[in-house]
Write a protein that holds these residues in place. Structure first.
Motif, PDB file in Angstrom:
ATOM      1  N   ASN A 228       1.608   5.705   6.990  1.00 44.13           N
ATOM      2  CA  ASN A 228       0.572   6.160   6.059  1.00 44.13           C
ATOM      3  C   ASN A 228      -0.476   7.000   6.779  1.00 44.13           C
ATOM      4  OD1 ASN A 228       1.747   4.924   3.840  1.00 44.13           O
ATOM      5  ND2 ASN A 228       0.566   3.040   4.047  1.00 44.13           N
TER       6      ASN A 228
ATOM      7  N   ASP B 278       0.836  -1.199   0.000  1.00 43.68           N
ATOM      8  CA  ASP B 278       0.000   0.000   0.000  1.00 43.68           C
ATOM      9  C   ASP B 278       0.875   1.254   0.000  1.00 43.68           C
ATOM     10  OD1 ASP B 278      -2.389  -1.321  -0.034  1.00 43.68           O
ATOM     11  OD2 ASP B 278      -2.725  -1.228   2.122  1.00 43.68           O
TER      12      ASP B 278
ATOM     13  N   ILE C 245      -1.454  11.101   6.355  1.00 46.99           N
ATOM     14  CA  ILE C 245      -2.815  11.544   6.052  1.00 46.99           C
ATOM     15  C   ILE C 245      -3.281  12.591   7.068  1.00 46.99           C
ATOM     16  CG2 ILE C 245      -5.236  10.801   5.945  1.00 46.99           C
ATOM     17  CD1 ILE C 245      -4.218   8.116   4.872  1.00 46.99           C
TER      18      ILE C 245
ATOM     19  N   ASN D 177       0.815   5.688  -0.159  1.00 47.84           N
ATOM     20  CA  ASN D 177       0.041   6.919  -0.012  1.00 47.84           C
ATOM     21  C   ASN D 177       0.581   7.947  -1.001  1.00 47.84           C
ATOM     22  OD1 ASN D 177      -1.472   9.078   0.848  1.00 47.84           O
ATOM     23  ND2 ASN D 177      -0.296   9.415   2.717  1.00 47.84           N
TER      24      ASN D 177
ATOM     25  N   TYR E 189       1.901  11.674   0.197  1.00 46.53           N
ATOM     26  CA  TYR E 189       2.801  11.453   1.328  1.00 46.53           C
ATOM     27  C   TYR E 189       3.361  12.759   1.862  1.00 46.53           C
ATOM     28  CZ  TYR E 189       6.544   9.452   4.101  1.00 46.53           C
ATOM     29  OH  TYR E 189       7.362   9.103   5.139  1.00 46.53           O
TER      30      TYR E 189
END
Length: 524
Positions: A362, A227, A366, A229, A232
């Motif tokens: 991650n 996974d 966010i 992001n 980032y």
């Protein structure tokens, strides 16, 4: 005259000194001479030692049920004062004024005052007791063991909010972590992520409406280590940061003591843009690559290094340990997320902990600039045993602060923790330490590491549950935290075997049935 003559002989020919001594010894009264010396010393203190003058009234309030008991109490008080060369004056016919002056009203009705300097005044005030009471979104950490005042701390206001919770088994370290998590959940709007190697936290997370992700070879909950992001950072390349994680993952899988070779790193770095090409073109969840895609890409490379890496990955892609070769199928946007990796075997547990750390990264990216992310990792010493997970942990403790992350390591094995080369960086970048009862050998190590005095060390020597030392920056405070065992919240947080068993009985064994049901579904 004989004594006077002897005095002149003693000072020789200096008639000026002789006359001064003569006046001092025979003309000036001894009391006045003493007061003069005190006045000179007082003036020196005020002028050169940064002292101030205070007018002080010291009152001792005695109460009793009968007059005889009161007389005895007054007699004992006077005896104690006389022992230290102090004279107490009874406030006859001024009892009411004395009582009103003793109350915390800030009004003094007694005109008896004594001039004292700052140093002398400090004797009457417990300046040796440090207090820690902060406003804002501060959290409760118990009572000051010395003064019984509340301890309220806001870790976000420290230079480094990173923390450690240290204690022997049964000292209450897991309970203290859950205590803080609960306070964070109800006091703030921050997110909480928990790495749970022993399956201790999911009852509390369930009760708070959080997401529990059970990761095991037989589980249907999947986390994809690939996974990525896309948002980032404005400064960092998402693929570059992900590449660093994949390299650490491959090093851990290949089990190399000295890390993977430069040629192997180059091969992995070449494959990653190819693996993520479809996702970058169309960033849909179904286009997210898995370890199997990286494996296939490595197999297509001509170098023997690529084949060696692919062979190491094979058991995690097509073999019995393929739990991490799936796309993520659980919701990770809940306010409180617990990764339960208790049922992961020895081969997978360290890998699972590294992947959890990547998921935390991650989430932190966010939440950056929006809210803080609290990250708790139990059995923290396990992460420091392997070079890859240790370096990744140090990176978290170094960089999380800038991103709004607040990591907290929880461990009981102090010797294992301190045996890591990276622990110096962890301690240096942690301004919050909750230290509970410590074993004899660990106490001496920690005393040297954290500069703890023998008196302070007594608070972590054979201390009870929820008692110890709290380190916040340069402040060290002994604390005690007694939780009401009759509360439902206590039954959710306790890890004592007998209390957990009682909780299972009262809940009809619902938690135990949940694990059994998951195993049954996985077998089907």
């Amino acid at each position: 005259m004989r004594g006077n003559s002897h005095a002149r002989c003693g000072v020789g020919e200096n008639s000026e000194i002789t006359s001064k001594n003569y006046l001092s010894l025979y003309i000036i009264p001894s009391d006045l001479n003493t007061y003069g010396g005190e006045a000179k010393r007082l003036l020196e203190d005020l002028q050169s030692r940064n002292e101030r003058m205070f007018l002080v009234t010291a009152l001792f309030l005695n109460t009793a049920k009968s007059k005889q008991e009161l007389e005895n109490a007054i007699f004992q008080t006077a005896g104690i004062a006389q022992k230290y060369n102090c004279m107490l004056k009874r406030l006859d016919y001024q009892q009411e004024e004395g009582l009103m002056s003793s109350l915390p009203l800030g009004v003094n009705h007694i005109p008896i005052k004594r001039a004292l300097t700052t140093t002398s005044t400090a004797i009457f005030v417990p300046f040796t007791t440090q207090e820690l009471f902060m406003g804002g979104d501060s959290l409760y950490y118990g009572l000051n063991a010395t003064s019984n005042n509340l301890i309220m701390v806001d870790r976000k206001k420290s230079k480094n909010p990173n923390g450690l919770i240290l204690g022997t088994p049964g000292s209450g370290k897991s309970f203290a972590a859950k205590r803080e998590m609960t306070n964070v959940f109800f006091t703030t709007k921050d997110d909480i992520i928990i790495g749970d190697p022993e399956g201790e936290y999911y009852p509390l997370v369930h009760a708070l409406g959080g997401q529990v992700i059970h990761i095991s070879p037989n589980s249907k909950d999947y986390i994809n280590p690939m996974d990525i992001n896309m948002n980032y950072s404005e400064d960092d390349n998402p693929l570059g940061v992900k590449s660093d994680f994949i390299l650490s993952l491959c090093e851990l899988i290949m089990g190399s003591r000295d890390g993977i070779e430069a040629e192997e790193k180059s091969v992995i770095d070449r494959c990653l843009p190819l693996v993520y090409q479809n996702y970058f073109s169309d960033p849909k969840p179904e286009n997210m690559p898995t370890l199997g895609d990286l494996y296939d890409c490595l197999r297509k490379q001509k170098e023997p290094q690529a084949q060696r890496i692919a062979t190491a990955l094979e058991i995690y892609v097509n073999g019995s340990l393929k739990v991490f070769n799936h796309q993520t199928n659980v919701e990770l946007n809940n306010r409180i997320v617990c990764f339960d990796i208790k049922e992961l075997g020895k081969q997978l547990k360290k890998l699972g902990m590294l992947i959890i750390q990547d998921q935390v990264w991650n989430r932190v990216t966010i939440n950056r600039g929006v809210k803080s992310t609290w990250y708790y990792i139990d059995e923290f010493h396990l992460l420091l045993k392997e070079e890859q997970t240790a370096s990744y942990s140090v990176e978290i403790f170094k960089r999380f602060r800038k991103w709004g992350g607040i990591p907290t390591g929880i461990t009981q094995n102090i010797k294992d923790l301190l045996s890591s080369r990276e622990i110096e960086n962890i301690f240096e970048n942690s301004d919050f330490i909750l230290m509970l009862n410590q074993a004899a050998g660990d106490r001496q190590i920690l005393a040297k590491q954290l500069n703890i005095s023998p008196y302070q060390l007594s608070y972590v020597t054979n201390s009870g549950e929820g008692e110890g030392l709290l380190f916040y920056g340069t402040t060290i405070i002994p604390f005690k935290d007694k939780f009401d065992k009759s509360l439902k919240l206590y039954s959710l947080m306790t890890t004592k075997p007998e209390e957990v068993e009682q909780r299972e009985k009262e809940g009809g064994g619902s938690l135990g049935r949940e694990r059994t049901e998951r195993k049954r579904e996985s077998c089907q």
